[in-house]
Design an enzyme around this catalytic site. Structure first.
Site, PDB file in Angstrom:
ATOM      1  N   LYS A  31       0.841  -1.191   0.000  1.00  0.00           N
ATOM      2  CA  LYS A  31       0.000   0.000   0.000  1.00  0.00           C
ATOM      3  C   LYS A  31       0.880   1.247   0.000  1.00  0.00           C
ATOM      4  CE  LYS A  31      -3.873   1.847   2.782  1.00  0.00           C
ATOM      5  NZ  LYS A  31      -4.695   1.557   3.992  1.00  0.00           N
ATOM      6  N   SER A  77      -9.359   1.475   3.149  1.00  0.00           N
ATOM      7  CA  SER A  77      -8.543   2.296   2.267  1.00  0.00           C
ATOM      8  C   SER A  77      -7.475   1.514   1.499  1.00  0.00           C
ATOM      9  CB  SER A  77      -7.863   3.401   3.080  1.00  0.00           C
ATOM     10  OG  SER A  77      -6.994   2.857   4.072  1.00  0.00           O
ATOM     11  N   SER A  91      -9.666  -0.919   7.102  1.00  0.00           N
ATOM     12  CA  SER A  91      -9.064  -0.728   5.783  1.00  0.00           C
ATOM     13  C   SER A  91      -8.350  -1.937   5.198  1.00  0.00           C
ATOM     14  CB  SER A  91      -8.089   0.453   5.830  1.00  0.00           C
ATOM     15  OG  SER A  91      -8.789   1.660   6.002  1.00  0.00           O
TER      16      SER A  91
END
Length: 441
Positions: free
Chosen positions: A79, A154, A178
Site C-alpha cells: 500500500k 482504504s 481498511s
C-alpha cells in the site's frame, strides 16, 4: 499462467522444491501488471528494478539452500503509505506528491530481509480516511465482483492487486477497517493485527493509536506467513487446527443492524457451516459496543485532524472535498474531550474483555453492505455519507476494542465473516481461521 492465482504459501513451497525460479515468478507478475488494462488504477507505481534485484538474491539463496523463510522469493504489493527508499510514497494524496523517503518502513525492511519481493506501491483512499476506496484525486481501483462498484478501502489497490492476479499477496493498513473491507468485497482473506503488534515506523499515519499493519491474501496460511515475515518471527503452526468444541459468540449489538440481504444470507450460511464443523455458536449482546461506537467520532477524527491539520490547511484545494470535510470534523474536538473519550474507551475494553473471555472468537458480518456504485458516490452526497459509515461500522468494532480480526470469504460474493479474537493472540485466531476456512469451503 497458474502462478498468478496460487497462494503465496504454495508459491513458496514450489520455490523451495526447485519447481519455480524466483526471477521467473517476479517477471510473470511484472508482465501481468504491465499487460493488465486496469493496472494504472491498481498500482500507483511499479518497482521493477527493485523487484528483479530482490528476486535474483532470493534465487541465489534458494540455490545455496539458504532461504530465509517460507516466502523467500515470493512477490507482494505494498500500500502506498509504507515508506520505500527511493520510491515515492504519497498515501493517495496530492498533498504528498513527490514525497520520496530515503529509507524503507521498518516492516518493509524486515519483510525484505525475510525474502519478500516488492512489486510496487498500490493506490489507496486519500490519506487512508475512507472505507470505500473511492479516490478521484489519484485513482479508484476496480472491484473484482462488480465493474461499476468501488473495491473497499482504504487498502483498495492492495486488494485489487491480489484479486486481479497482479500480486500473490498485499500488505495494507487498518485503522477502522481498511484491510478487512477491501478483503471482504474482493473475496480475500484479510488480517487486522492488534495495535502495537507490528511496527508503524515509516508508515504514513492516520490515527496512530488505531493504525495497524496487516496482510490481504488468498488464504489464512498466507496471512500467517506474511505476519511472521513482517515482524521477523516464526509463523504459527496451523496443522491440526479444528473447530471441534470451539466456542463462538455472534455479536447482536450493532453488528446485525440494517444488514442488506446478501451479507445477511452469506453470514447465516457461514454460521451454519461452522456449526456443522463442530463449533458451538451462541448469540448475545454487548451494550459496551454501542457506547464505544459513540466515541468513535471524536477519537478517530480528532487524532486524524491533529496529525494532518497543518498540511491540509496549507493546500485544502488539493483534497477530495468529502475527505477534507471528514478531516475537518475533528477540528472541534478538544483535548479534554479526546482524553476523556480514551479513558472511557479503556474502561469499555475491560468490560468487553470480561464479557467475551469464555469465547474463542466473536463473529460479525465483515460489512453490512455490498460495494456501492462509484459514480453515485461522486454525485449523491447523502449516499456517500451513509454508505461510508455503514461500510466501516462492523469493522470499527475491532479497532475500538483493540482486537485482532480475521475476515474470511463466505462464498457469497463480496460478503465476508469476521472472527474477532483477543489482543495479541493472533496465533490462536489464525488457527481458528484455518479451520473455519476449510469449513466454509
Amino acid at each position: 499462467m497458474d502462478w498468478l492465482w496460487m497462494t503465496a504459501a504454495e508459491l513458496g513451497r514450489r520455490i523451495d522444491a526447485g519447481k519455480i525460479h524466483p526471477v521467473e515468478l517476479t517477471e510473470a507478475f511484472l508482465d501481468a501488471a504491465a499487460d493488465h488494462p486496469e493496472n494504472d488504477r491498481i498500482y500507483a507505481r511499479m518497482t521493477p528494478e527493485r523487484a528483479r534485484n530482490e528476486a535474483m538474491a532470493a534465487a541465489e539463496r534458494a540455490k545455496l539452500g539458504l532461504r530465509r523463510g517460507p516466502l523467500d522469493g515470493v512477490p507482494v504489493s505494498w500500500k502506498d503509505l509504507f515508506d520505500t527508499a527511493g520510491t515515492a510514497t504519497e498515501a493517495g494524496s496530492a498533498l504528498l506528491r513527490g514525497r520520496v523517503p530515503d529509507q524503507d518502513a521498518e516492516v518493509v525492511e524486515t519483510a525484505t530481509l525475510h525474502g519478500l519481493v516488492c512489486l510496487g506501491k498500490t493506490h489507496m483512499s486519500e490519506l487512508a480516511f475512507s472505507g470505500l476506496g473511492l479516490n478521484p484525486v489519484t485513482a479508484t481501483p476496480p472491484c473484482v465482483n462488480d465493474p461499476v462498484a468501488v473495491p473497499g478501502g482504504s487498502s483498495s489497490g492492495a486488494a485489487a492487486s491480489v484479486a486481479f492476479g497482479l500480486a500473490p499477496a498485499a500488505i495494507g493498513s487498518d485503522t477502522g477497517g481498511s484491510v478487512r473491507i477491501p478483503s471482504a468485497w474482493n473475496d480475500l482473506v484479510g488480517l487486522k493485527t492488534t495495535s502495537g503488534r507490528l511496527s508503524l515506523k515509516g508508515v504514513v499515519p492516520l490515527a496512530a493509536r488505531f493504525d495497524t499493519v496487516g496482510p490481504l491474501a488468498r488464504s489464512t496460511e498466507d496471512c500467517a506467513l506474511l505476519m511472521a515475515a513482517l515482524e521477523g518471527a516464526r509463523a504459527p503452526d496451523l496443522r491440526g487446527a479444528s473447530l471441534t468444541d470451539a466456542r463462538f459468540l455472534v455479536l447482536e449489538t450493532v453488528a446485525l443492524d440494517d444488514l442488506r440481504e446478501a451479507p445477511a444470507r452469506g453470514f447465516e450460511e457461514a454460521l451454519d457451516r461452522l456449526g456443522r464443523a463442530g463449533a458451538r455458536i451462541e448469540r448475545g449482546s454487548a451494550p459496551e459496543v454501542s457506547e464505544a461506537m459513540a466515541l468513535a467520532g471524536p477519537l478517530f477524527t480528532g487524532e486524524a485532524y491533529a496529525t494532518w491539520a497543518e498540511v491540509i490547511e496549507a493546500a485544502p484545494h488539493l483534497m477530495f472535498p468529502r475527505i477534507l470535510e471528514r478531516f475537518r470534523s475533528g477540528s472541534s474536538v478538544s483535548a479534554a474531550d479526546f482524553i476523556g473519550c480514551w479513558q472511557r474507551l479503556e474502561e469499555l475494553r475491560a468490560v468487553w474483555s470480561l464479557r467475551t473471555a469464555a469465547y474463542d472468537a466473536v463473529l460479525v458480518p465483515t460489512s453490512p453492505i455490498l460495494p456501492p456504485v462509484a459514480n453515485r458516490l461522486m454525485t449523491d452526497e447523502d449516499y456517500y455519507v451513509t454508505e461510508n459509515l455503514l461500510a466501516l461500522r462492523n469493522t470499527r468494532i475491532g479497532n475500538l476494542m483493540g482486537l485482532p480480526v480475521l475476515t474470511l470469504p463466505t462464498g457469497q460474493p463480496s460478503c465476508g465473516i469476521s472472527l474477532m479474537g483477543r489482543p495479541f493472540r493472533e496465533e490462536h485466531l489464525l488457527r481458528l481461521g484455518a479451520a473455519a476456512e476449510r469449513a466454509l469451503g
